[in-house]
Design a protein around this motif. Structure first.
Motif, mmCIF file in Angstrom:
data_model
loop_
_atom_site.group_PDB
_atom_site.id
_atom_site.type_symbol
_atom_site.label_atom_id
_atom_site.label_comp_id
_atom_site.label_asym_id
_atom_site.label_seq_id
_atom_site.Cartn_x
_atom_site.Cartn_y
_atom_site.Cartn_z
ATOM 1 N N ALA A 31 -2.605 -17.691 -28.921
ATOM 2 C CA ALA A 31 -3.733 -17.191 -29.717
ATOM 3 C C ALA A 31 -3.770 -17.904 -31.059
ATOM 4 O O ALA A 31 -4.840 -18.238 -31.574
ATOM 5 C CB ALA A 31 -3.618 -15.682 -29.908
ATOM 6 N N LYS A 32 -2.583 -18.146 -31.604
ATOM 7 C CA LYS A 32 -2.530 -18.860 -32.885
ATOM 8 C C LYS A 32 -3.077 -20.273 -32.738
ATOM 9 O O LYS A 32 -3.813 -20.766 -33.589
ATOM 10 C CB LYS A 32 -1.081 -18.925 -33.386
ATOM 11 N N LEU A 86 -10.832 -14.046 -25.282
ATOM 12 C CA LEU A 86 -11.149 -13.102 -24.207
ATOM 13 C C LEU A 86 -10.537 -13.592 -22.898
ATOM 14 O O LEU A 86 -9.999 -12.813 -22.105
ATOM 15 C CB LEU A 86 -12.669 -12.955 -24.049
ATOM 16 N N ASP A 87 -10.600 -14.901 -22.682
ATOM 17 C CA ASP A 87 -10.021 -15.468 -21.460
ATOM 18 C C ASP A 87 -8.502 -15.247 -21.436
ATOM 19 O O ASP A 87 -7.938 -14.814 -20.435
ATOM 20 C CB ASP A 87 -10.341 -16.962 -21.399
ATOM 21 N N LEU A 88 -7.887 -15.499 -22.582
ATOM 22 C CA LEU A 88 -6.440 -15.304 -22.681
ATOM 23 C C LEU A 88 -6.089 -13.843 -22.397
ATOM 24 O O LEU A 88 -5.134 -13.543 -21.664
ATOM 25 C CB LEU A 88 -5.985 -15.704 -24.088
ATOM 26 N N ALA A 89 -6.888 -12.942 -22.970
ATOM 27 C CA ALA A 89 -6.623 -11.512 -22.787
ATOM 28 C C ALA A 89 -6.800 -11.133 -21.330
ATOM 29 O O ALA A 89 -6.000 -10.383 -20.761
ATOM 30 C CB ALA A 89 -7.559 -10.692 -23.676
ATOM 31 N N GLN A 90 -7.852 -11.677 -20.703
ATOM 32 C CA GLN A 90 -8.078 -11.346 -19.297
ATOM 33 C C GLN A 90 -6.920 -11.829 -18.437
ATOM 34 O O GLN A 90 -6.467 -11.150 -17.523
ATOM 35 C CB GLN A 90 -9.396 -11.975 -18.827
ATOM 36 N N ARG A 91 -6.400 -13.012 -18.754
ATOM 37 C CA ARG A 91 -5.257 -13.522 -17.991
ATOM 38 C C ARG A 91 -4.023 -12.659 -18.212
ATOM 39 O O ARG A 91 -3.242 -12.413 -17.288
ATOM 40 C CB ARG A 91 -4.964 -14.971 -18.395
ATOM 41 N N GLN A 92 -3.852 -12.186 -19.457
ATOM 42 C CA GLN A 92 -2.677 -11.347 -19.706
ATOM 43 C C GLN A 92 -2.786 -10.022 -18.952
ATOM 44 O O GLN A 92 -1.819 -9.542 -18.361
ATOM 45 C CB GLN A 92 -2.512 -11.093 -21.205
ATOM 46 N N PRO A 125 -10.627 -4.485 -20.106
ATOM 47 C CA PRO A 125 -10.929 -3.111 -20.473
ATOM 48 C C PRO A 125 -11.492 -3.082 -21.899
ATOM 49 O O PRO A 125 -11.162 -3.963 -22.701
ATOM 50 C CB PRO A 125 -9.566 -2.405 -20.414
ATOM 51 N N VAL A 126 -12.324 -2.084 -22.188
ATOM 52 C CA VAL A 126 -12.959 -2.020 -23.512
ATOM 53 C C VAL A 126 -11.935 -2.085 -24.657
ATOM 54 O O VAL A 126 -12.145 -2.819 -25.630
ATOM 55 C CB VAL A 126 -13.865 -0.767 -23.604
ATOM 56 N N PRO A 127 -10.803 -1.359 -24.583
ATOM 57 C CA PRO A 127 -9.852 -1.457 -25.698
ATOM 58 C C PRO A 127 -9.315 -2.870 -25.898
ATOM 59 O O PRO A 127 -8.969 -3.248 -27.015
ATOM 60 C CB PRO A 127 -8.716 -0.511 -25.291
ATOM 61 N N VAL A 128 -9.265 -3.663 -24.823
ATOM 62 C CA VAL A 128 -8.789 -5.040 -24.963
ATOM 63 C C VAL A 128 -9.845 -5.893 -25.657
ATOM 64 O O VAL A 128 -9.539 -6.725 -26.513
ATOM 65 C CB VAL A 128 -8.415 -5.620 -23.578
ATOM 66 N N ILE A 129 -11.107 -5.655 -25.306
ATOM 67 C CA ILE A 129 -12.198 -6.359 -25.998
ATOM 68 C C ILE A 129 -12.135 -6.035 -27.487
ATOM 69 O O ILE A 129 -12.279 -6.900 -28.345
ATOM 70 C CB ILE A 129 -13.566 -5.943 -25.409
#
Lengths: 227, 664
Positions: free
Chosen positions: A30-31, A50-56, A68-72
């Motif tokens: 992310a950094k 968002l892509d990184l979060a979805q992969r995680q 999920p909404v909290p991740v967004i």
């Protein structure tokens, strides 16, 4: 008709994902992503983060991943942008899943070139394997979505499964790909009839003399070859 | 200054103007949906297509095309007509034909423009798209199938209101306008999106299915919900005000109004005092006017009479009460109900000197004890504009969300005598610095704030950056009329007879004498009074109000007061007869003449100039500000408290209650 899938934002979703945070590796990534944009332009990092979060999320749930909404909201907080702005991005791009998907997200292209080349067979193969459009199989392996053009028309029909494309499919080869995935194997991505990228099927149809060595065609310009 | 031709008419427009503005300058009407003068340009409705030479041989969106020298613009060619018809046909593909049941009917841009620019019939035989309703809060009702995705509401929420809670989700045919997760939009200005919406997608929830625009009588008047003096139009039918919409006044409210201004009007028909009451054996009993007057006349006051003006009263009422008191031998007048006692020897020292419009030009702003978002939402929008131009905002007070980033210095007023280096530096470099002192800081910080005029250099050539922000519509008028006792309201507590002119926020337990309430709503004032005389609300009387920047504005009467209630000045006139201190005027015009003679500044509408001669006040400020004077934006006066819409807003937006929506 215009209403898309229900976006889960129930208490359970909040409870499960409310404490979402980067893993150490993803925090580093992310950094790196944020470092690509000048200060004050952090909003540009919406899509990669968002892509990184979805992969995680995918890694955590052993699926392709979803948002999920909290991740967004987590991503929005990270880049200091109102929730709504990131939410708009996440709903705009079909690559972001707004509801949980299975281990393999099978996206069958049904746009004209694929349809003419037999995407109906591909869909039939999926259907007979137990996949339902818009749903996930009970074993949690496959989610089937019919999508619009994914830009691989020369190799139609095709499916995109997670990050890989499988091209030049017919009924049997689709079944084979799905079976392999179900067994935990990773079939070779790309054309399933062993052609290279989108080269013409059965070898070149033009510039045939160029296949083995360089050939100077200039002397033949305007001769019978043109016909 | 580009010069161009529009349909053969040569016009010159300022640099940076668009072709659409040039067409307007030439007197040509350009249909539009997404373009709005006060919002950024989106260019997505395509309704404003014109033909431009030189340029590509196709119609161009005039709202997003800069005007340039030697352009030739055509607005009436067959190509333009054809293009508009095409766009209109596309817009109507998914627009329902439900005008007969749509609240926007009669004042709908889409309706008007489809009559003017559309084709006679549709060629679209497919199914129309339908979109579910979205919840946007207690003010805005949505029927999203009607939405044409002009995105005006999104741009308003982001740019003017400063709450980025409205957005467009999904894409293509599935695009939908919604608030974030369909939660209520937490803005004090959300009602404005109803006016901005060019179709019936966003309509007013409290006004739903109430009336058609052509049934309404329109009255131009002034809002009294805060001290900004928003210019409004009250739309009434019969004896009831049905809605309130803003009028354009660039100096005051531009074309916005707060939700309180718009939607407190349903409180005008609730909890009203419609007959006099007299307290008998501790209980208020209905009485006739004569009985009520007799009860007041019987009080042996011996010249000890006081008058307390409420937050909503007009200058005429205050003046009539002042003259009555003078006739009775008293001058105990006070308007600062909550007990403030700041120095009023110079009105410039308690005025918003920069002016509301001038705020936009400020480049360094210090807020002292003011939650502008609640105390004057439309001054807050000006500060947002100043920030857009590069202003830096600092704030002293408890941290709160002002819709923009202010640098919070702390809540201790002692800071005023010892401002951080960053502030001093920012103000030293500023060409147009301004300080806004709110009601929260006036009590302990007036003197220290005035000292900032010197230390921060707030007064420059043609610029006065010292501002006091009042919250009551009656305040500046009251101060001009002398409604300020030296020790504040404490000076009046001993009075044997006290008149409360719509004053509900007073600590009545301090008043031991005979209390007379002249007002329109049965609120705290009426409950504490010995005699209640039913008066008129701001919608039911013509009057003069002076806003926080000292702008004299006049409003007209929209409807008549209910029942036996009368206009306040005529009550005071009749009462003066009964008290044998007859007022020297018999008509409203006579009253105004007398008032102008005494306070000439009230004669002309417009900005009053107060000479800058601040009082020399001693004292340094100290003490930590615990909070801001307004605890609940939606319930600040008797009219709002009687309004079901404001109660609902308060419960939902301030106190976080949730309301289940009925299944549809």
């Amino acid at each position: 008709m215009a209403d898309a899938v229900h976006i889960p934002d129930e208490a359970e979703t909040r409870a499960r994902w409310g404490n979402f945070a980067w893993t150490d590796a993803n925090a580093e990534q992310a950094k790196v992503v944020l470092g690509r944009y000048p200060a004050g332009r952090e909003q540009s990092a919406s899509i990669p983060l968002l892509d990184l979060a979805q992969r995680q999320v995918g890694a955590e749930t052993h699926t392709q991943g979803w948002l999920p909404v909290p991740v967004i909201e987590f991503v929005a907080r990270q880049i200091g942008v109102p929730y709504m702005r990131v939410y708009e991005v996440a709903t705009f791009y079909t690559m972001f899943n707004l509801a949980p998907v299975g281990r393999y997200h099978v996206q069958v292209c049904g746009t004209t070139p694929c349809m003419l080349a037999g995407s109906d067979d591909v869909l039939a193969a999926c259907k007979n394997r137990g996949l339902v459009k818009g749903g996930t199989t009970p074993d949690g392996l496959f989610t089937l979505t019919e999508v619009e053009c994914l830009g691989t028309c020369a190799n139609a029909p095709m499916v995109q499964i997670n990050d890989d494309n499988y091209e030049d499919l017919d009924y049997d080869r689709t079944v084979a790909v799905l079976e392999a995935l179900a067994k935990g194997e990773t079939p070779t991505p790309g054309s399933t009839i062993s052609r290279r990228a989108s080269c013409p099927e059965g070898g070149p149809t033009t510039l045939k003399a160029m296949v083995d060595e360089n050939h100077d065609y200039r002397g033949e310009w305007g001769t019978a070859h043109a016909g | 200054m580009p010069k161009l031709k529009v349909d053969g008419i040569e016009v010159e427009v300022p640099a940076g103007a668009t072709v659409l503005q040039a067409c307007e300058a030439a007197g040509k009407e350009i249909p539009r949906f997404c373009y709005h003068e006060r919002l950024s340009i989106a260019g997505n409705c395509r309704m404003c297509l014109v033909e431009v030479k030189p340029g590509p041989p196709k119609p161009q969106a005039s709202c997003a095309l800069p005007a340039a020298d030697n352009q030739e613009v055509f607005t009436t060619t067959p190509m333009v007509k054809h293009a508009r018809e095409g766009i209109m046909e596309f817009l109507l593909i998914n627009h329902p034909l439900d005008c007969p049941i749509c609240d926007q009917g009669g004042e709908c841009d889409l309706q008007d423009q489809s009559v003017a620019y559309g084709r006679g019939q549709s060629r679209f035989g497919e199914n129309k798209r339908a979109v579910t309703e979205k919840y946007m809060g207690p003010i805005v009702k949505t029927i999203m199938t009607r939405c044409i995705q002009c995105t005006r509401c999104i741009r308003f929420a982001e740019e003017v209101a400063g709450v980025e809670e409205i957005g467009a989700i999904y894409r293509g045919e599935n695009m939908q306008i919604t608030s974030y997760l369909e939660e209520a939009v937490t803005s004090e200005l959300s009602g404005n999106v109803v006016d901005l919406c060019p179709v019936g997608a966003l309509t007013s929830k409290p006004y739903a299915y109430e009336a058609r625009p052509w049934e309404l009588r329109r009255t131009l008047t002034i809002d009294v919900m805060d001290a900004v003096g928003t210019n409004i139009r009250l739309d009434s039918r019969g004896r009831q005000v049905l809605r309130c919409v803003p009028r354009i006044n660039e100096d005051v409210n531009e074309e916005w109004a707060s939700d309180k201004t718009r939607h407190a009007v349903d409180g005008l028909v609730r909890r009203r005092l419609d007959q006099p009451f007299v307290r008998v054996n501790g209980k208020l009993k209905p009485a006739s006017w004569d009985e009520a007057f007799a009860a007041i006349a019987a009080v042996d006051h011996g010249g000890s009479v006081a008058a307390v003006a409420g937050d909503l009263v007009d200058c005429e009422t205050m003046y009539a009460a002042k003259v009555l008191l003078r006739g009775l031998g008293s001058s105990l007048l006070e308007g600062r109900q909550t007990g403030m006692d700041y120095d009023t020897s110079s009105l410039a020292a308690v005025n918003f000197n920069t002016t509301i419009a001038g705020t936009e030009e400020a480049d360094a702003i210090l807020l002292v004890g003011t939650n502008l978002r609640w105390e004057a939402p439309l001054v807050n929008t000006r500060i947002r504009k100043a920030i857009k131009r590069g202003a830096k905002v600092f704030a002293v007070g408890p941290e709160t969300d002002l819709t923009y980033n202010a640098e919070w210095l702390g809540a201790d007023l002692a800071l005023l005598g010892d401002l951080p280096e960053a502030v001093v530096k920012a103000f030293a470099n500023a060409k147009k610095p301004m300080v806004i002192v709110g009601g929260g800081a006036l009590k302990g910080g007036h003197a220290a704030s005035l000292k900032l005029v010197e230390t921060l250099g707030l007064i420059k050539d043609g610029w006065n950056g010292f501002n006091v922000l009042h919250m009551a519509a009656s305040r500046m008028g009251g101060l001009m009329l002398g409604y300020a006792a030296k020790g504040g309201i404490a000076d009046l507590a001993e009075a044997k007879l006290a008149f409360f002119l719509g004053a509900d926020e007073v600590d009545f337990s301090r008043f031991l004498g005979f209390k007379v309430f002249i007002g329109h709503h049965g609120d705290k004032g009426a409950a504490a009074a010995d005699v209640v005389l039913p008066g008129a609300s701001y919608a039911e009387k013509s009057g003069t109000w002076v806003n926080l920047e000292g702008r004299v504005q006049r409003g007209e009467r929209a409807v008549f007061p209910p029942g036996d209630a009368r206009e306040d000045w005529s009550i005071l006139r009749a009462l003066s007869d009964a008290m044998r201190a007859t007022l020297p005027f018999d008509s409203f015009a006579g009253l105004r003449e007398a008032m102008y003679a005494e306070v000439p500044a009230l004669r002309e509408q417009g900005l009053v100039t107060f000479d800058w001669n601040p009082p020399a006040l001693d004292g340094t400020a100290s003490g930590v500000l615990e909070g801001y004077p307004i605890k609940d934006f939606y319930l600040t006066n008797a009219i709002c408290r009687a309004s079901p819409t404001m109660q609902r807003c308060s419960a939902e937006l301030v106190h976080g209650e949730t309301f289940a929506e009925a299944a549809e």
